[in-house]
Enzyme design. Structure first.
Site, PDB file in Angstrom:
ATOM      1  CB  SER A  82       1.246 -15.308   9.678  1.00  0.00           C
ATOM      2  OG  SER A  82       1.914 -16.717   9.857  1.00  0.00           O
ATOM      3  CB  THR A 200       5.260 -13.782  13.516  1.00  0.00           C
ATOM      4  OG1 THR A 200       4.091 -12.583  12.662  1.00  0.00           O
ATOM      5  CG2 THR A 200       6.213 -13.035  13.598  1.00  0.00           C
ATOM      6  CB  THR A 218       5.535 -11.410   9.694  1.00  0.00           C
ATOM      7  OG1 THR A 218       4.339 -11.344  10.355  1.00  0.00           O
ATOM      8  CG2 THR A 218       5.937  -9.899   9.930  1.00  0.00           C
ATOM      9  NE  ARG A 228       1.556  -3.043  12.052  1.00  0.00           N
ATOM     10  CZ  ARG A 228       1.991  -4.491  12.383  1.00  0.00           C
ATOM     11  NH1 ARG A 228       2.522  -5.501  12.186  1.00  0.00           N
ATOM     12  NH2 ARG A 228       1.723  -5.236  14.233  1.00  0.00           N
ATOM     13  CB  THR A 251       4.669 -14.680  16.892  1.00  0.00           C
ATOM     14  OG1 THR A 251       3.608 -15.311  18.141  1.00  0.00           O
ATOM     15  CG2 THR A 251       5.898 -15.228  17.180  1.00  0.00           C
ATOM     16  N   GLY A 252       2.949 -12.465  17.745  1.00  0.00           N
ATOM     17  CA  GLY A 252       1.491 -11.650  18.157  1.00  0.00           C
ATOM     18  C   GLY A 252       1.312 -10.046  18.386  1.00  0.00           C
TER      19      GLY A 252
HETATM   20  N1  ASP Z   1       3.794  -9.434  14.508  1.00  0.00           N
HETATM   21  C1  ASP Z   1       3.596  -9.684  13.924  1.00  0.00           C
HETATM   22  C2  ASP Z   1       3.260  -7.735  13.700  1.00  0.00           C
HETATM   23  O1  ASP Z   1       2.702  -7.075  14.405  1.00  0.00           O
HETATM   24  C3  ASP Z   1       2.229 -10.138  13.735  1.00  0.00           C
HETATM   25  C4  ASP Z   1       1.544 -11.966  14.809  1.00  0.00           C
HETATM   26  O2  ASP Z   1       2.924 -11.940  14.655  1.00  0.00           O
HETATM   27  O3  ASP Z   1       0.362 -11.787  14.715  1.00  0.00           O
HETATM   28  O4  ASP Z   1       3.176  -7.770  12.399  1.00  0.00           O
END
Ligand code: ASP
Length: 349
Positions: A82, A200, A218, A228, A251-252
């Site tokens: 990630s 991330t 990330t 994106r 994160t997320g």
């Molecule tokens: N926050 C990160 C993003 O949207 C992805 C993740 O943490 O899973 O790029």
């Protein structure tokens, strides 16, 4: 680490939005506080990173430099899918990285987005902060800047990431000309069955004198549309700090954090007296409400995605909190480096 939607966005958008259950708040952890001294908090993939950051600060390093040295371990690790080298690529199979840093004492920041070919985007972000009058460089411009500063260009796609991408692509549709991978191929490595692993790393650091630094880095949403950009490199979204108040990061599902200005909002909540944990929960609840309005809540009013926040206050209180249960976060202070159980809004399952 993060946000696997339980249903696709399309399924959610077509689901009926009626009958939301009242919010049933999940577990709150007992207030966590480090005993003075330096402290570093990160997502669960940062156990070694917080240890490195804490050691760096204990030797007199600036919090932002210590934080970046910590996450560099994860950026260089091919097994973390990630972040950095080995991160999952975009839908064309190209790894595109996002990272940002913030420095408390100068209230300055640097960031890069959609950067290709450089293993340690957080270091490029540091250079943007220190060697330019700008905050954010993207794509080709970020790459040219990194080249000018002598960063090595490398192929960031590992065999494991390539296979995950290829098998995702082959299973996407039964209306194209790609055949799905065989069961034997998928059995090679358990992760290959996991279509879109999230992740991330965010790290917030505070030194003994109460100065802050933070970083988020990330490879972003796995198999994203090229170009994106998520929350991670956006100041106020994937990270934010105010040296008088504290630091936060996420994160997320980046889109949800962008729409709530998550990290900025948490720091502002701490400014008005909320503890790190209360502040994280305030913004998670706000995201729940927003998900109901933008078609990403299920028929019980729960978001279809996960978001995790990490926060650290001026007085050394810290928290990791997520939308759904099952999350840990990493902490290092004078008591050592460890994983702690995070608090959450909703019990998973
Ligand atoms: N926050 C990160 C993003 O949207 C992805 C993740 O943490 O899973 O790029």
């Amino acid at each position: 680490m993060t946000g696997m939607p339980d249903l696709s966005r399309r399924q959610f958008l077509s689901a009926t939005a009626a009958g939301y259950a009242a919010l049933s708040l999940g577990a709150r952890a007992p207030a966590a506080q480090s005993e003075g001294g330096a402290v570093a908090v990160s997502s669960a993939n940062g156990l070694e990173a917080v240890r490195t950051a804490w050691e760096g600060m204990s030797q007199g390093g600036r919090p932002v430099d210590a934080a970046v040295a910590g996450v560099n371990l994860v950026e260089r690790d091919p097994n973390d899918l990630s972040v950095g080298y080995g991160g999952l690529p975009n839908e064309n199979g190209v790894v595109e990285l996002d990272a940002a840093v913030m420095d408390g004492p100068t209230h300055n920041a640097g960031a890069v987005a959609s950067l290709r070919g450089i293993k340690t985007p957080s270091q490029v972000a540091l250079r943007v902060m220190r060697r330019t009058d700008h905050v954010l460089l993207v794509g080709q411009g970020a790459l040219e800047f990194a080249r000018a500063h002598g960063f090595q260009e490398e192929n960031l796609l590992t065999e494991r990431s390539r296979k995950l991408w290829l098998y995702w692509k082959e299973r996407r549709s039964d209306r194209d000309d790609w055949f799905p991978p065989s069961d034997e191929e998928l059995a090679e490595d358990p992760i290959l069955r996991n279509e879109r692993p999230p992740g991330t790393i965010h790290l917030s650091a505070r030194n003994e004198s109460g100065d802050f630094g933070c970083v988020t880095t990330t490879s972003g949403l796995a198999f994203k549309i090229p170009g994106r950009v998520g929350d991670s490199p956006l100041i106020g979204d994937g990270l934010y700090l105010d040296n008088e108040v504290g630091s936060a990061g996420s994160t997320g599902r980046g889109e949800a954090v962008i729409l709530s200005c998550g990290s900025f909002a948490i720091v502002e909540r701490m400014r008005s007296g909320r503890t790190p944990e209360q502040a994280c929960h305030d913004i998670l609840e706000r995201i729940v409400d927003q998900s109901r309005r933008n078609g990403l809540a299920d028929d019980q009013g729960r978001p279809s995605f996960n978001v995790r926040f990490y926060a650290l206050s001026k007085d050394g209180k810290y928290a990791g909190a997520s939308m759904y249960s099952g999350g840990k976060f990493a902490v290092a202070d004078a008591a050592g480096a460890r994983l702690e159980e995070g608090s959450f809004l909703f019990q998973r399952g």
